[in-house]
Design a protein around this motif. Structure first.
Motif, PDB file in Angstrom:
ATOM      1  N   ASN A 282       0.838  -1.207   0.000  1.00  0.00           N
ATOM      2  CA  ASN A 282       0.000   0.000   0.000  1.00  0.00           C
ATOM      3  C   ASN A 282       0.871   1.254   0.000  1.00  0.00           C
ATOM      4  O   ASN A 282       0.596   2.212  -0.734  1.00  0.00           O
ATOM      5  N   VAL A 330     -10.206   5.733   0.443  1.00  0.00           N
ATOM      6  CA  VAL A 330     -10.214   7.181   0.657  1.00  0.00           C
ATOM      7  C   VAL A 330     -10.642   7.876  -0.629  1.00  0.00           C
ATOM      8  O   VAL A 330     -11.584   8.663  -0.647  1.00  0.00           O
ATOM      9  N   LEU A 345      -6.773  -3.913   4.086  1.00  0.00           N
ATOM     10  CA  LEU A 345      -6.538  -3.504   5.480  1.00  0.00           C
ATOM     11  C   LEU A 345      -7.476  -4.228   6.451  1.00  0.00           C
ATOM     12  O   LEU A 345      -7.120  -4.452   7.605  1.00  0.00           O
TER      13      LEU A 345
HETATM   14  P1  ADP Z   1      -6.954  -1.079  -1.283  1.00  0.00           P
HETATM   15  O1  ADP Z   1      -6.941  -2.425  -1.881  1.00  0.00           O
HETATM   16  O2  ADP Z   1      -7.971  -0.152  -1.885  1.00  0.00           O
HETATM   17  O3  ADP Z   1      -5.603  -0.479  -1.137  1.00  0.00           O
HETATM   18  P2  ADP Z   1      -6.872  -1.338   1.547  1.00  0.00           P
HETATM   19  O4  ADP Z   1      -7.843  -1.928   2.478  1.00  0.00           O
HETATM   20  O5  ADP Z   1      -5.505  -1.904   1.531  1.00  0.00           O
HETATM   21  O6  ADP Z   1      -7.553  -1.383   0.152  1.00  0.00           O
HETATM   22  O7  ADP Z   1      -6.775   0.213   1.866  1.00  0.00           O
HETATM   23  C1  ADP Z   1      -7.954   0.947   2.068  1.00  0.00           C
HETATM   24  C2  ADP Z   1      -7.754   2.389   1.686  1.00  0.00           C
HETATM   25  O8  ADP Z   1      -6.841   3.005   2.599  1.00  0.00           O
HETATM   26  C3  ADP Z   1      -7.113   2.572   0.348  1.00  0.00           C
HETATM   27  O9  ADP Z   1      -8.072   2.550  -0.672  1.00  0.00           O
HETATM   28  C4  ADP Z   1      -6.477   3.926   0.482  1.00  0.00           C
HETATM   29  O10 ADP Z   1      -7.434   4.920   0.229  1.00  0.00           O
HETATM   30  C5  ADP Z   1      -6.086   3.999   1.940  1.00  0.00           C
HETATM   31  N1  ADP Z   1      -4.651   3.695   2.158  1.00  0.00           N
HETATM   32  C6  ADP Z   1      -4.104   2.533   2.549  1.00  0.00           C
HETATM   33  N2  ADP Z   1      -2.770   2.636   2.680  1.00  0.00           N
HETATM   34  C7  ADP Z   1      -2.456   3.914   2.377  1.00  0.00           C
HETATM   35  C8  ADP Z   1      -1.229   4.665   2.335  1.00  0.00           C
HETATM   36  N3  ADP Z   1      -0.058   4.114   2.637  1.00  0.00           N
HETATM   37  N4  ADP Z   1      -1.315   5.961   1.978  1.00  0.00           N
HETATM   38  C9  ADP Z   1      -2.500   6.532   1.697  1.00  0.00           C
HETATM   39  N5  ADP Z   1      -3.675   5.891   1.712  1.00  0.00           N
HETATM   40  C10 ADP Z   1      -3.665   4.600   2.055  1.00  0.00           C
END
Ligand code: ADP
Length: 380
Positions: A282, A330, A345
Motif C-alpha cells: 500500500n 479514501v 486492510l
Molecule cells: P486497497 O486495496 O484499496 O488499497 P486497503 O484496504 O488496503 O484497500 O486500503 C484501504 C484504503 O486506505 C485505500 O483505498 C487507500 O485509500 C487507503 N490507504 C491505505 N494505505 C495507504 C497509504 N499508505 N497511503 C494513503 N492511503 C492509504
C-alpha cells in the motif's frame, strides 16, 4: 390428556405440588391410623392406672369415649389441613407458573419470531435489578437478548456485504460489457488497447473475488496459526525480497531501519508476511515516484511496534477511523483504478489481532504521508 400435560410446564408444576401434598396427607393418615392409636393407648393406660383407684369400672368407658373423640378430631383436622394445603397449592402453582412459565413462553415465542427473520425481537429483562442479582431465568433472558442482538448484527453485516459486493462487481462488469458492445458496434477499434482494457477489468474482477475469498476465510478463522519466535529483520527481509523490484520499477526508495537490540517477536511467519506485503505494498501504491517508504521498529516492553511510513499522498483525518472497514477507500475512483478493492486492510487487522497485536494509523493529512503501525508480542 397425557400429551396435553406433557406439553404444559404450568400443569406439570401444579401436578408436582399436588403430588407433594398427597404424599403428605397419606403419611399423616397412615400415622394417625397406625401409630397414633397405639401411642394414645400407652399414654391412656398409664393415666388410667393412676385414675382407676378413684373411678373404678367407669374408667374403661371413659377411655373408649376419649379414644373415639380423639380419632374424630384428628380426622377432622386432617381433612381441613388437606383442603387448606390444596388451595395453597393451586395459588402457589399459579404464582410460580406466572413467574416461571410466562418468561419461558415469551422466549419460546420470541425465538420463533427470530427464526422467521424478525431479528429485532427481544424478551423482557427486569431492569431494576443489577446483573449479579438476576435469577437464572432472567439471566437466560439477558443472554437470549444478547444472542438476538448478535444475530441481528450478523444479518446487518450480511446484507451490507451483499450490497457492497454487488456494487463492487457491477463497475468492472459494466466496463467489460460496454467494451464488448463497443467492439460489436464498431465504436471501439478491435486493437490491443481495447483488449488490454477488457483484460484489466477482468483482472480487477479476479482480484476482487480472490480478496473476498481470503476475507471470508480469515473472518471465519478458517486458517491455522503457527506461532513461533522470529527476528523482525528476517520477517522484513522476506517482504523486501517480494516487493524490491516493484519499488525499483516505480522509483520509490524502501528503507528498513531496525534497532540492534530488538527482541524477537511471536508470530505466524506466513500471516505476518501477508500483513507486511499489504502494508508495504500500500505504501508503495500510494507514494509517487521519487518518494520514500520506511520500515522501523521499536521495543515497547511486552511488545514490538513495527511501523510502515511513507511520504506519499497521506490520508485526511476524517478517513482514518474507517480505513479498516471493508471496501473502504479514501479516494474511490483513484484507488479503484489502481486495482484496490478496499479489503486489504480489513484482512490485515484481523490477522494482526489474531496474533495478539493491534494496528493503528497516523497521517498528517492529504499529501503529507502516512504511517501504519502494528504491534506483536515479544518472545521474551
Ligand atoms: P486497497 O486495496 O484499496 O488499497 P486497503 O484496504 O488496503 O484497500 O486500503 C484501504 C484504503 O486506505 C485505500 O483505498 C487507500 O485509500 C487507503 N490507504 C491505505 N494505505 C495507504 C497509504 N499508505 N497511503 C494513503 N492511503 C492509504
Amino acid at each position: 390428556m397425557l400429551s396435553y400435560i406433557r406439553r404444559h410446564l404450568g400443569i406439570k408444576l401444579f401436578i408436582s405440588y399436588l403430588t407433594v401434598i398427597l404424599v403428605g396427607v397419606i403419611v399423616l393418615a397412615t400415622t394417625a391410623e397406625f401409630v397414633v392409636p397405639s401411642a394414645f393407648d400407652r399414654h391412656l393406660a398409664a393415666m388410667s392406672a393412676m385414675m382407676s383407684p378413684m373411678m373404678g369400672d367407669s374408667t374403661n368407658n371413659l377411655e373408649l369415649d376419649l379414644f373415639n373423640n380423639f380419632r374424630a378430631a384428628v380426622t377432622e383436622a386432617m381433612i381441613l389441613a388437606a383442603l387448606a394445603s390444596s388451595v395453597v397449592a393451586v395459588l402457589v402453582s399459579l404464582l410460580v407458573s406466572r413467574q416461571v412459565v410466562a418468561p419461558v413462553r415469551e422466549m419460546m415465542l420470541a425465538s420463533q419470531r427470530i427464526s422467521e427473520g424478525h431479528y429485532n425481537e427481544r424478551v423482557q429483562v427486569p431492569g431494576d435489578v443489577s446483573k449479579d442479582e438476576l435469577d437464572e431465568l432472567s439471566q437466560l433472558a439477558l443472554r437470549f437478548n444478547r444472542m438476538a442482538a448478535s444475530l441481528e448484527q450478523t444479518e446487518v453485516i450480511r446484507r451490507q456485504l451483499i450490497a457492497d459486493v454487488t456494487h463492487e462487481l457491477r463497475t468492472p462488469l459494466t466496463a467489460v460489457k460496454g467494451s464488448m458492445e463497443g467492439l460489436i458496434d464498431g465504436v471501439l477499434p478491435a486493437d490491443e488497447g481495447t483488449f488490454q482494457q477488457i483484460i484489466s477489468e477482468a483482472e480487477r474482477l479476479q482480484r476482487l473475488v480472490n480478496d473476498l475469498q481470503e476475507l471470508s476465510r480469515v473472518e471465519a478463522g478458517a486458517y491455522e496459526l503457527n506461532i513461533h519466535s522470529y527476528r523482525v529483520s528476517d520477517l522484513l527481509a522476506a517482504a523486501e525480497a517480494r516487493l524490491g523490484r516493484q519499488f525499483e520499477e516505480k522509483g520509490v526508495t524502501l528503507e528498513i531501519a531496525l534497532p540492534n537490540d530488538l527482541p524477537q517477536v511471536l508470530a505466524d511467519e506466513d500471516r505476518i508476511g501477508q500483513v507486511l506485503l499489504n502494508l508495504v505494498g500500500n505504501a508503495l501504491q500510494y507514494t509517487p515516484p521519487g518518494g520514500k517508504v520506511q520500515v522501523t521498529a521499536a521495543d515497547q516492553r511486552d511488545e514490538v511496534y513495527i511501523a510502515v511510513s511513507d511520504n506519499g499522498m497521506g490520508i485526511p483525518a476524517e478517513h482514518l477511523p474507517h480505513l479498516f472497514t471493508r471496501f473502504y477507500r479514501v479516494d474511490k475512483s483513484r484507488s479503484r483504478a489502481g486495482g484496490g478493492s478496499g479489503i486489504g486492510l480489513t484482512i490485515v487487522k484481523i490477522l494482526v489481532e489474531a496474533q495478539g497485536g493491534s494496528i493503528w494509523t497516523q497521517s498528517e493529512g492529504a499529501g503529507r504521508g502516512s504511517t501504519f503501525t502494528f504491534s506483536l508480542p515479544t518472545a521474551r
